[in-house]
Design a protein around this motif. Structure first.
Motif, mmCIF file in Angstrom:
data_model
loop_
_atom_site.group_PDB
_atom_site.id
_atom_site.type_symbol
_atom_site.label_atom_id
_atom_site.label_comp_id
_atom_site.label_asym_id
_atom_site.label_seq_id
_atom_site.Cartn_x
_atom_site.Cartn_y
_atom_site.Cartn_z
ATOM 1 N N UNK A 149 0.817 -1.218 0.000
ATOM 2 C CA UNK A 149 0.000 0.000 0.000
ATOM 3 C C UNK A 149 0.851 1.269 0.000
ATOM 4 N N UNK A 150 2.103 1.154 0.447
ATOM 5 C CA UNK A 150 3.020 2.298 0.462
ATOM 6 C C UNK A 150 4.109 2.177 -0.599
ATOM 7 N N UNK A 151 3.993 1.167 -1.452
ATOM 8 C CA UNK A 151 5.064 0.860 -2.396
ATOM 9 C C UNK A 151 5.394 1.965 -3.378
ATOM 10 N N UNK A 152 4.411 2.797 -3.724
ATOM 11 C CA UNK A 152 4.659 3.872 -4.683
ATOM 12 C C UNK A 152 5.679 4.881 -4.160
ATOM 13 N N UNK A 153 5.861 4.933 -2.838
ATOM 14 C CA UNK A 153 6.863 5.825 -2.264
ATOM 15 C C UNK A 153 8.279 5.333 -2.573
ATOM 16 N N UNK A 154 8.402 4.038 -2.838
ATOM 17 C CA UNK A 154 9.702 3.461 -3.206
ATOM 18 C C UNK A 154 9.921 3.548 -4.707
ATOM 19 N N UNK A 155 8.902 3.144 -5.488
ATOM 20 C CA UNK A 155 8.946 3.241 -6.942
ATOM 21 C C UNK A 155 7.519 3.267 -7.468
ATOM 22 N N UNK A 156 7.212 4.179 -8.396
ATOM 23 C CA UNK A 156 5.851 4.217 -8.955
ATOM 24 C C UNK A 156 5.504 2.976 -9.762
ATOM 25 N N UNK A 157 6.499 2.190 -10.119
ATOM 26 C CA UNK A 157 6.270 0.978 -10.909
ATOM 27 C C UNK A 157 5.809 -0.199 -10.053
ATOM 28 N N UNK A 159 3.393 -0.756 -7.897
ATOM 29 C CA UNK A 159 1.967 -1.101 -7.831
ATOM 30 C C UNK A 159 1.535 -1.949 -9.024
ATOM 31 N N UNK A 160 1.998 -1.590 -10.213
ATOM 32 C CA UNK A 160 1.617 -2.358 -11.397
ATOM 33 C C UNK A 160 2.357 -3.691 -11.469
ATOM 34 N N UNK A 161 3.660 -3.649 -11.240
ATOM 35 C CA UNK A 161 4.480 -4.854 -11.404
ATOM 36 C C UNK A 161 4.122 -5.913 -10.368
ATOM 37 N N UNK A 162 3.876 -5.484 -9.118
ATOM 38 C CA UNK A 162 3.696 -6.437 -8.026
ATOM 39 C C UNK A 162 2.240 -6.560 -7.567
ATOM 40 N N UNK A 163 1.292 -6.190 -8.428
ATOM 41 C CA UNK A 163 -0.125 -6.204 -8.036
ATOM 42 C C UNK A 163 -0.600 -7.585 -7.637
ATOM 43 N N UNK A 164 -0.042 -8.645 -8.233
ATOM 44 C CA UNK A 164 -0.454 -10.010 -7.898
ATOM 45 C C UNK A 164 0.316 -10.575 -6.709
ATOM 46 N N UNK A 165 1.300 -9.823 -6.205
ATOM 47 C CA UNK A 165 2.169 -10.335 -5.132
ATOM 48 C C UNK A 165 2.081 -9.458 -3.892
ATOM 49 N N UNK A 166 0.872 -9.013 -3.572
ATOM 50 C CA UNK A 166 0.681 -8.045 -2.483
ATOM 51 C C UNK A 166 1.356 -8.492 -1.192
ATOM 52 N N UNK A 167 1.256 -9.761 -0.852
ATOM 53 C CA UNK A 167 1.807 -10.271 0.403
ATOM 54 C C UNK A 167 3.141 -10.987 0.224
ATOM 55 N N UNK A 168 3.756 -10.820 -0.935
ATOM 56 C CA UNK A 168 5.018 -11.519 -1.192
ATOM 57 C C UNK A 168 5.982 -10.602 -1.934
ATOM 58 N N UNK A 182 18.089 7.962 1.349
ATOM 59 C CA UNK A 182 17.665 8.778 0.207
ATOM 60 C C UNK A 182 16.334 9.477 0.460
ATOM 61 N N UNK A 183 15.727 9.235 1.625
ATOM 62 C CA UNK A 183 14.503 9.925 1.979
ATOM 63 C C UNK A 183 13.229 9.124 1.818
ATOM 64 N N UNK A 184 13.327 7.837 1.483
ATOM 65 C CA UNK A 184 12.127 6.999 1.387
ATOM 66 C C UNK A 184 11.537 6.801 2.773
ATOM 67 N N UNK A 185 10.223 6.915 2.891
ATOM 68 C CA UNK A 185 9.560 6.811 4.180
ATOM 69 C C UNK A 185 9.661 5.393 4.740
ATOM 70 N N UNK A 186 9.887 5.296 6.036
ATOM 71 C CA UNK A 186 10.068 3.982 6.662
ATOM 72 C C UNK A 186 8.795 3.136 6.642
ATOM 73 N N UNK A 187 7.632 3.761 6.398
ATOM 74 C CA UNK A 187 6.379 3.003 6.355
ATOM 75 C C UNK A 187 6.326 2.025 5.186
ATOM 76 N N UNK A 188 7.239 2.179 4.246
ATOM 77 C CA UNK A 188 7.285 1.272 3.088
ATOM 78 C C UNK A 188 7.736 -0.123 3.512
ATOM 79 N N UNK A 189 8.507 -0.209 4.586
ATOM 80 C CA UNK A 189 9.156 -1.465 4.949
ATOM 81 C C UNK A 189 8.650 -1.988 6.294
ATOM 82 N N UNK A 190 8.647 -3.292 6.421
ATOM 83 C CA UNK A 190 8.271 -3.915 7.696
ATOM 84 C C UNK A 190 8.983 -5.248 7.831
ATOM 85 N N UNK A 191 9.261 -5.602 9.054
ATOM 86 C CA UNK A 191 9.900 -6.899 9.293
ATOM 87 C C UNK A 191 8.881 -7.998 9.036
ATOM 88 N N UNK A 192 9.253 -9.052 8.317
ATOM 89 C CA UNK A 192 8.310 -10.153 8.107
ATOM 90 C C UNK A 192 8.039 -10.879 9.409
#
Length: 270
Positions: A149-157, A159-168, A182-192
């Motif tokens: 859900x926050x992936x666009x902050x890392x790369x705008x691509x 959402x489209x590329x990984x739409x089928x792999x939401x949980x992977x 580089x300023x990417x928000x930490x909300x993009x990442x989480x420990x599995x």
């Protein structure tokens, strides 16, 4: 094969037309389809697309087992995205297909720039391309989960590329540190889940119970891609000029956490 204006001493391994004239309008997306030989000797078609405006490149090929592999290079964000759509084994209780996404840092010398890719043309579309250089296997431990859900902050691509792999969608800690700097928000990442226990988990190939968590390994290969520009010298030009590309092949191995062995049935090796 001689190219106009190219000295006879130039090696005959130039596979594509020289990058002398921009055959597309500036920024226009371009697609090139080539036949490539896979590491196992089989031949498949590969699609390469370049978008100069977005400063990105994408590559897609289908493996003989039906797996669809794609690679996206986002030069603006220093991100590369690998995606695999793996056909499921219905008789073993899997869904129709399983999607995986691996996100790593892009080094700008890994692949040619997007504006150069957009100008590539093929003289013989029927020819089977084989990489001139085989680069070493890269083994990556993907120990961070990416929040779709926050992936666009890392790369705008993403959402489209990984739409089928939401949980992977997986990344690795050293790349996450770079992106945070580089300023990417930490909300993009989480420990599995059970990240602290991953070092002690067995490889999935060693686990018999399909309901148990384990560390899965998935390998993929980019069979043919333009990794470097070639430069030629001419008496008529004071400086070297772009006249073609060098092609490479590279394989990757990704280790990542799965909550159930059932999600990693291809990993049979200990």
């Amino acid at each position: 094969m001689r190219l106009p204006g190219v000295p006879p001493a130039l090696p005959a391994l130039l596979l594509l037309l020289p990058l002398l004239e921009p055959l597309l309008g500036t920024g226009a997306p371009a697609e090139l389809r080539v036949r490539v030989r896979l590491p196992d000797g089989q031949v498949t078609e590969e699609s390469l697309q370049a978008d100069s405006d977005a400063d990105s490149i994408s590559l897609e090929l289908r493996k003989p087992d039906g797996t669809l592999v794609s690679f996206t290079a986002d030069f603006k964000k220093d991100v590369k995205i690998f995606r695999a759509l793996i056909l499921g084994e219905l008789e073993k209780g899997q869904s129709q297909f399983q999607a995986l996404c691996f996100v790593t840092q892009l080094q700008h010398n890994e692949i040619i720039p997007s504006e150069a890719m957009a100008k590539l043309r093929q003289k013989n579309p029927r020819a089977v391309r084989q990489a001139e250089e085989v680069r070493g296997l890269e083994h990556l431990h993907m120990n961070v989960a990416v929040n779709f859900s926050q992936g666009a902050l890392l790369s705008p691509h993403l959402h489209n590329v990984c739409a089928e792999a939401v949980d992977a969608i997986f990344a690795r800690q050293e790349d996450v540190r770079f992106w945070l700097e580089q300023g990417v928000d930490s909300s993009v990442f989480e420990a599995p889940p059970k990240a602290s226990e991953q070092a002690e988990l067995p490889r999935c190939g060693q686990v018999g119970d399909r309901a148990k968590p384990c560390v899965c390994r998935y390998g993929l290969s980019l069979a043919w891609y333009p990794c470097m520009l070639k430069y030629c010298h001419s008496r008529d030009r004071p400086t070297p000029y772009k006249c073609g590309i060098r092609s490479c092949q590279k394989s990757y191995s990704f280790d990542f956490y799965v909550p159930q062995r059932q999600l990693c049935l291809w990993d049979e090796d200990p």
